[in-house]
Design a protein around this motif. Structure first.
Motif, PDB file in Angstrom:
ATOM      1  N   VAL A  65       0.870  -1.177   0.000  1.00  0.00           N
ATOM      2  CA  VAL A  65       0.000   0.000   0.000  1.00  0.00           C
ATOM      3  C   VAL A  65       0.907   1.227   0.000  1.00  0.00           C
ATOM      4  O   VAL A  65       1.731   1.373   0.903  1.00  0.00           O
ATOM      5  N   ASP A  66       0.761   2.080  -0.991  1.00  0.00           N
ATOM      6  CA  ASP A  66       1.555   3.314  -1.066  1.00  0.00           C
ATOM      7  C   ASP A  66       3.058   3.054  -0.954  1.00  0.00           C
ATOM      8  O   ASP A  66       3.787   3.823  -0.329  1.00  0.00           O
ATOM      9  N   GLY A  67       3.523   1.941  -1.499  1.00  0.00           N
ATOM     10  CA  GLY A  67       4.945   1.638  -1.441  1.00  0.00           C
ATOM     11  C   GLY A  67       5.410   1.076  -0.112  1.00  0.00           C
ATOM     12  O   GLY A  67       6.612   0.956   0.121  1.00  0.00           O
ATOM     13  N   HIS A  68       4.477   0.741   0.777  1.00  0.00           N
ATOM     14  CA  HIS A  68       4.801   0.169   2.082  1.00  0.00           C
ATOM     15  C   HIS A  68       4.208  -1.230   2.174  1.00  0.00           C
ATOM     16  O   HIS A  68       3.186  -1.522   1.553  1.00  0.00           O
ATOM     17  N   ASP A  69       4.830  -2.085   2.972  1.00  0.00           N
ATOM     18  CA  ASP A  69       4.268  -3.398   3.258  1.00  0.00           C
ATOM     19  C   ASP A  69       3.382  -3.272   4.494  1.00  0.00           C
ATOM     20  O   ASP A  69       3.875  -3.210   5.623  1.00  0.00           O
ATOM     21  N   VAL A  70       2.075  -3.223   4.268  1.00  0.00           N
ATOM     22  CA  VAL A  70       1.109  -3.053   5.355  1.00  0.00           C
ATOM     23  C   VAL A  70       0.730  -4.428   5.896  1.00  0.00           C
ATOM     24  O   VAL A  70       0.297  -5.301   5.136  1.00  0.00           O
ATOM     25  N   PRO A  71       0.911  -4.640   7.215  1.00  0.00           N
ATOM     26  CA  PRO A  71       0.591  -5.949   7.781  1.00  0.00           C
ATOM     27  C   PRO A  71      -0.912  -6.229   7.759  1.00  0.00           C
ATOM     28  O   PRO A  71      -1.714  -5.335   8.031  1.00  0.00           O
ATOM     29  N   VAL A  72      -1.254  -7.469   7.423  1.00  0.00           N
ATOM     30  CA  VAL A  72      -2.642  -7.918   7.487  1.00  0.00           C
ATOM     31  C   VAL A  72      -2.661  -9.275   8.182  1.00  0.00           C
ATOM     32  O   VAL A  72      -1.750 -10.076   7.973  1.00  0.00           O
ATOM     33  N   PRO A  73      -3.624  -9.499   9.032  1.00  0.00           N
ATOM     34  CA  PRO A  73      -4.647  -8.537   9.425  1.00  0.00           C
ATOM     35  C   PRO A  73      -4.078  -7.491  10.379  1.00  0.00           C
ATOM     36  O   PRO A  73      -2.999  -7.675  10.935  1.00  0.00           O
ATOM     37  N   HIS A  74      -4.831  -6.420  10.549  1.00  0.00           N
ATOM     38  CA  HIS A  74      -4.505  -5.419  11.563  1.00  0.00           C
ATOM     39  C   HIS A  74      -5.806  -4.749  11.999  1.00  0.00           C
ATOM     40  O   HIS A  74      -6.822  -4.873  11.348  1.00  0.00           O
ATOM     41  N   PHE A  75      -5.746  -4.085  13.152  1.00  0.00           N
ATOM     42  CA  PHE A  75      -6.865  -3.272  13.622  1.00  0.00           C
ATOM     43  C   PHE A  75      -6.286  -2.014  14.219  1.00  0.00           C
ATOM     44  O   PHE A  75      -5.070  -1.881  14.370  1.00  0.00           O
ATOM     45  N   GLY A  76      -7.135  -1.063  14.536  1.00  0.00           N
ATOM     46  CA  GLY A  76      -6.629   0.171  15.101  1.00  0.00           C
ATOM     47  C   GLY A  76      -7.733   1.151  15.372  1.00  0.00           C
ATOM     48  O   GLY A  76      -8.894   0.771  15.545  1.00  0.00           O
ATOM     49  N   ALA A  77      -7.368   2.422  15.377  1.00  0.00           N
ATOM     50  CA  ALA A  77      -8.327   3.478  15.700  1.00  0.00           C
ATOM     51  C   ALA A  77      -7.998   4.731  14.912  1.00  0.00           C
ATOM     52  O   ALA A  77      -6.836   4.993  14.599  1.00  0.00           O
ATOM     53  N   VAL A  78      -9.045   5.469  14.604  1.00  0.00           N
ATOM     54  CA  VAL A  78      -8.901   6.803  14.024  1.00  0.00           C
ATOM     55  C   VAL A  78      -8.972   7.784  15.189  1.00  0.00           C
ATOM     56  O   VAL A  78      -9.975   7.820  15.907  1.00  0.00           O
ATOM     57  N   LEU A  79      -7.906   8.531  15.380  1.00  0.00           N
ATOM     58  CA  LEU A  79      -7.797   9.438  16.518  1.00  0.00           C
ATOM     59  C   LEU A  79      -7.901  10.885  16.054  1.00  0.00           C
ATOM     60  O   LEU A  79      -7.702  11.182  14.879  1.00  0.00           O
ATOM     61  N   GLU A  80      -8.165  11.763  17.000  1.00  0.00           N
ATOM     62  CA  GLU A  80      -8.074  13.187  16.715  1.00  0.00           C
ATOM     63  C   GLU A  80      -6.594  13.504  16.475  1.00  0.00           C
ATOM     64  O   GLU A  80      -5.701  12.803  16.954  1.00  0.00           O
ATOM     65  N   TRP A  81      -6.341  14.557  15.710  1.00  0.00           N
ATOM     66  CA  TRP A  81      -4.983  14.903  15.294  1.00  0.00           C
ATOM     67  C   TRP A  81      -4.018  14.987  16.484  1.00  0.00           C
ATOM     68  O   TRP A  81      -2.945  14.377  16.475  1.00  0.00           O
TER      69      TRP A  81
END
Length: 141
Positions: A65-81
């Motif tokens: 993804v975007d030239g990076h190796d993104v680990p799958v599976p993964h989880f996370g959160a969308v945070l405030e800036w």
């Protein structure tokens, strides 16, 4: 931006005390109920449950993804800036190694976001992201 109801996620860890330190002390999650085989955490308003599995380990699969190796599976959160940058500082202070160092994705495009990836002590991959404009979370153009 609409607020979605809290989600529930159960995942495996191979050490409950290490999970307790990582999610509680480093990430800053409040601990909920627990017993000798699992721990509930308040993960930014969502319930995650770390279940003990002595065989749990790192999943080395990734997608480009975007030239990076993104680990799958993964989880996370969308945070405030600001919360994203505060968490970044806590992770750095704790000496947590980056899977993907914090960077800005889609700069100047719809969905511009800061993102970073780490692994917990059991090898579970986590992504944290933040949008300067929270209304861009699901932007397509």
């Amino acid at each position: 931006m609409t607020h979605l109801p809290p989600f529930h996620l159960a995942f495996q860890v191979n050490d409950l005390e290490a999970a307790r330190r990582f999610y509680g002390e480093i990430i800053g999650c409040t601990e909920g109920r627990s017993d000798s085989h699992w721990i509930d955490f308040d993960f930014f308003g969502h319930q995650i449950v770390a279940h003990l599995d002595d065989n749990a380990g790192s999943n080395a699969v990734s997608n480009p993804v975007d030239g990076h190796d993104v680990p799958v599976p993964h989880f996370g959160a969308v945070l405030e800036w600001d919360a994203f940058h505060a968490l970044k500082a806590r992770l750095e202070a704790a000496g947590i190694q980056w899977v993907l160092e914090p960077y800005l994705r889609f700069e100047g495009e719809p969905g511009e976001q800061a993102t970073m990836f780490v692994r917990d002590p059991s090898g579970n991959a986590l992504e944290f992201k933040a949008f300067r404009d929270p209304d861009q979370l699901f932007a397509t153009d």
